[in-house]
Design a protein around this motif. Structure first.
Motif, PDB file in Angstrom:
ATOM      1  N   ALA A 178      -4.843   7.391  29.243  1.00 41.54           N
ATOM      2  CA  ALA A 178      -5.221   7.033  27.872  1.00 41.54           C
ATOM      3  C   ALA A 178      -4.440   7.807  26.815  1.00 41.54           C
ATOM      4  O   ALA A 178      -3.907   7.215  25.874  1.00 41.54           O
ATOM      5  CB  ALA A 178      -6.725   7.239  27.677  1.00 41.54           C
ATOM      6  N   HIS A 230      -6.529   6.808  21.621  1.00 39.89           N
ATOM      7  CA  HIS A 230      -7.062   7.709  22.638  1.00 39.89           C
ATOM      8  C   HIS A 230      -8.075   8.714  22.079  1.00 39.89           C
ATOM      9  O   HIS A 230      -8.957   9.169  22.813  1.00 39.89           O
ATOM     10  CB  HIS A 230      -5.925   8.452  23.352  1.00 39.89           C
ATOM     11  CG  HIS A 230      -5.069   9.285  22.452  1.00 39.89           C
ATOM     12  ND1 HIS A 230      -5.417  10.550  22.058  1.00 39.89           N
ATOM     13  CD2 HIS A 230      -3.872   9.019  21.870  1.00 39.89           C
ATOM     14  CE1 HIS A 230      -4.477  11.042  21.276  1.00 39.89           C
ATOM     15  NE2 HIS A 230      -3.524  10.146  21.134  1.00 39.89           N
ATOM     16  N   THR A 286     -11.272   6.870  22.186  1.00 38.80           N
ATOM     17  CA  THR A 286     -11.633   6.720  23.592  1.00 38.80           C
ATOM     18  C   THR A 286     -12.217   8.013  24.129  1.00 38.80           C
ATOM     19  O   THR A 286     -13.248   8.018  24.811  1.00 38.80           O
ATOM     20  CB  THR A 286     -10.390   6.334  24.429  1.00 38.80           C
ATOM     21  OG1 THR A 286      -9.831   5.133  23.905  1.00 38.80           O
ATOM     22  CG2 THR A 286     -10.765   6.130  25.886  1.00 38.80           C
ATOM     23  N   ARG A 303     -18.293  -1.713  22.512  1.00 34.60           N
ATOM     24  CA  ARG A 303     -17.030  -0.994  22.687  1.00 34.60           C
ATOM     25  C   ARG A 303     -17.137  -0.013  23.861  1.00 34.60           C
ATOM     26  O   ARG A 303     -16.173   0.172  24.609  1.00 34.60           O
ATOM     27  CB  ARG A 303     -16.663  -0.240  21.411  1.00 34.60           C
ATOM     28  CG  ARG A 303     -16.497  -1.108  20.178  1.00 34.60           C
ATOM     29  CD  ARG A 303     -15.344  -2.097  20.313  1.00 34.60           C
ATOM     30  NE  ARG A 303     -15.261  -2.934  19.133  1.00 34.60           N
ATOM     31  CZ  ARG A 303     -15.862  -4.110  18.995  1.00 34.60           C
ATOM     32  NH1 ARG A 303     -16.592  -4.588  20.002  1.00 34.60           N
ATOM     33  NH2 ARG A 303     -15.746  -4.820  17.894  1.00 34.60           N
ATOM     34  N   THR A 304     -18.291   0.613  24.000  1.00 39.44           N
ATOM     35  CA  THR A 304     -18.482   1.559  25.095  1.00 39.44           C
ATOM     36  C   THR A 304     -18.354   0.853  26.434  1.00 39.44           C
ATOM     37  O   THR A 304     -17.739   1.376  27.371  1.00 39.44           O
ATOM     38  CB  THR A 304     -19.852   2.247  24.983  1.00 39.44           C
ATOM     39  OG1 THR A 304     -19.928   2.956  23.742  1.00 39.44           O
ATOM     40  CG2 THR A 304     -20.065   3.230  26.126  1.00 39.44           C
ATOM     41  N   TRP A 364     -14.703   0.384  27.164  1.00 39.32           N
ATOM     42  CA  TRP A 364     -14.044   1.613  27.593  1.00 39.32           C
ATOM     43  C   TRP A 364     -14.436   1.987  29.014  1.00 39.32           C
ATOM     44  O   TRP A 364     -13.610   2.476  29.792  1.00 39.32           O
ATOM     45  CB  TRP A 364     -14.370   2.755  26.622  1.00 39.32           C
ATOM     46  CG  TRP A 364     -13.505   2.774  25.416  1.00 39.32           C
ATOM     47  CD1 TRP A 364     -12.140   2.762  25.375  1.00 39.32           C
ATOM     48  CD2 TRP A 364     -13.931   2.803  24.049  1.00 39.32           C
ATOM     49  NE1 TRP A 364     -11.696   2.781  24.072  1.00 39.32           N
ATOM     50  CE2 TRP A 364     -12.772   2.814  23.222  1.00 39.32           C
ATOM     51  CE3 TRP A 364     -15.168   2.833  23.419  1.00 39.32           C
ATOM     52  CZ2 TRP A 364     -12.816   2.847  21.840  1.00 39.32           C
ATOM     53  CZ3 TRP A 364     -15.222   2.862  22.030  1.00 39.32           C
ATOM     54  CH2 TRP A 364     -14.062   2.863  21.260  1.00 39.32           C
TER      55      TRP A 364
END
Length: 201
Positions: free
Chosen positions: A46, A53, A56, A99-100, A103
């Motif tokens: 990442a 990143h 992230t 979004r989680t 990821w």
């Protein structure tokens, strides 16, 4: 069959990224904890390869590592991931829950591609919140109110918000401007492709 499909997707992803290990390389550990796996993913993929990143890193550490960081990767179940997502949603952070999940899926895809995991606990999970397209635009009088409000804010936020309005660019792109991006003679602002979300000028 499902595990085989997940593994195949991981192999294809690995091939696309050039992440295959050399033949004869030492076998990778299979007893990694979630915290260790996340750090490996960040360090090896990442951070070197993605522009977002920092976000992230923040989200995976806050939402995943803080909750199940000590759990071995091979023991993580879909129910645990689902509980994490529902907890985020219950806080009112509906988009962050979605979004989680993205990821987490990306994390496990990388883990499978590099033989740290055999399958993903998130592969069959769907986004916990429905997203609607935002098509709201400011009315003429609202633009006037916004502009006047920016004037009362003063430096630096007032001018920054005005520039956002005038250029219709994202906050991160304007906040990250360099002096070299501005041609004072031509009165022109140019954003390099590598610093835009769409990788376009």
């Amino acid at each position: 069959l499902k595990a085989a499909r997940d593994k195949a997707r991981g192999v294809l992803l690995s091939a696309a990224r050039g992440e295959f290990r050399e033949k004869g390389a030492a076998p990778l550990p299979t007893d990694l904890t979630v915290a260790e796996a996340v750090q490996k993913y960040l360090d090896k993929y990442a951070i070197p390869n993605t522009r977002d990143h920092k976000e992230t890193t923040r989200i995976l550490n806050k939402e995943l590592v803080a909750v199940i960081g000590s759990v071995p990767v091979k023991e993580v179940r879909a129910e645990q991931v689902r509980d994490i997502l529902f907890g985020i949603k219950e806080r009112g952070a509906h988009l962050q829950a979605n979004r989680t999940l993205s990821w987490i899926k990306a994390l496990w895809s990388w883990l499978m591609a590099n033989d740290y995991a055999e399958n993903s606990p998130a592969s069959r999970l769907k986004a916990p919140s429905q997203e609607t397209q935002r098509d709201r635009v400011l009315k003429d009088e609202e633009i006037v109110w916004f502009w006047n409000g920016c004037g009362s804010l003063g430096w630096p936020f007032g001018p920054v918000f005005k520039l956002l309005l005038l250029t219709a660019q994202r906050m991160g792109e304007i906040a990250g401007l360099h002096w070299d991006d501005i041609d004072h003679t031509k009165q022109k602002l140019t954003l390099p492709a590598e610093r835009t979300k769409s990788n376009r000028l």
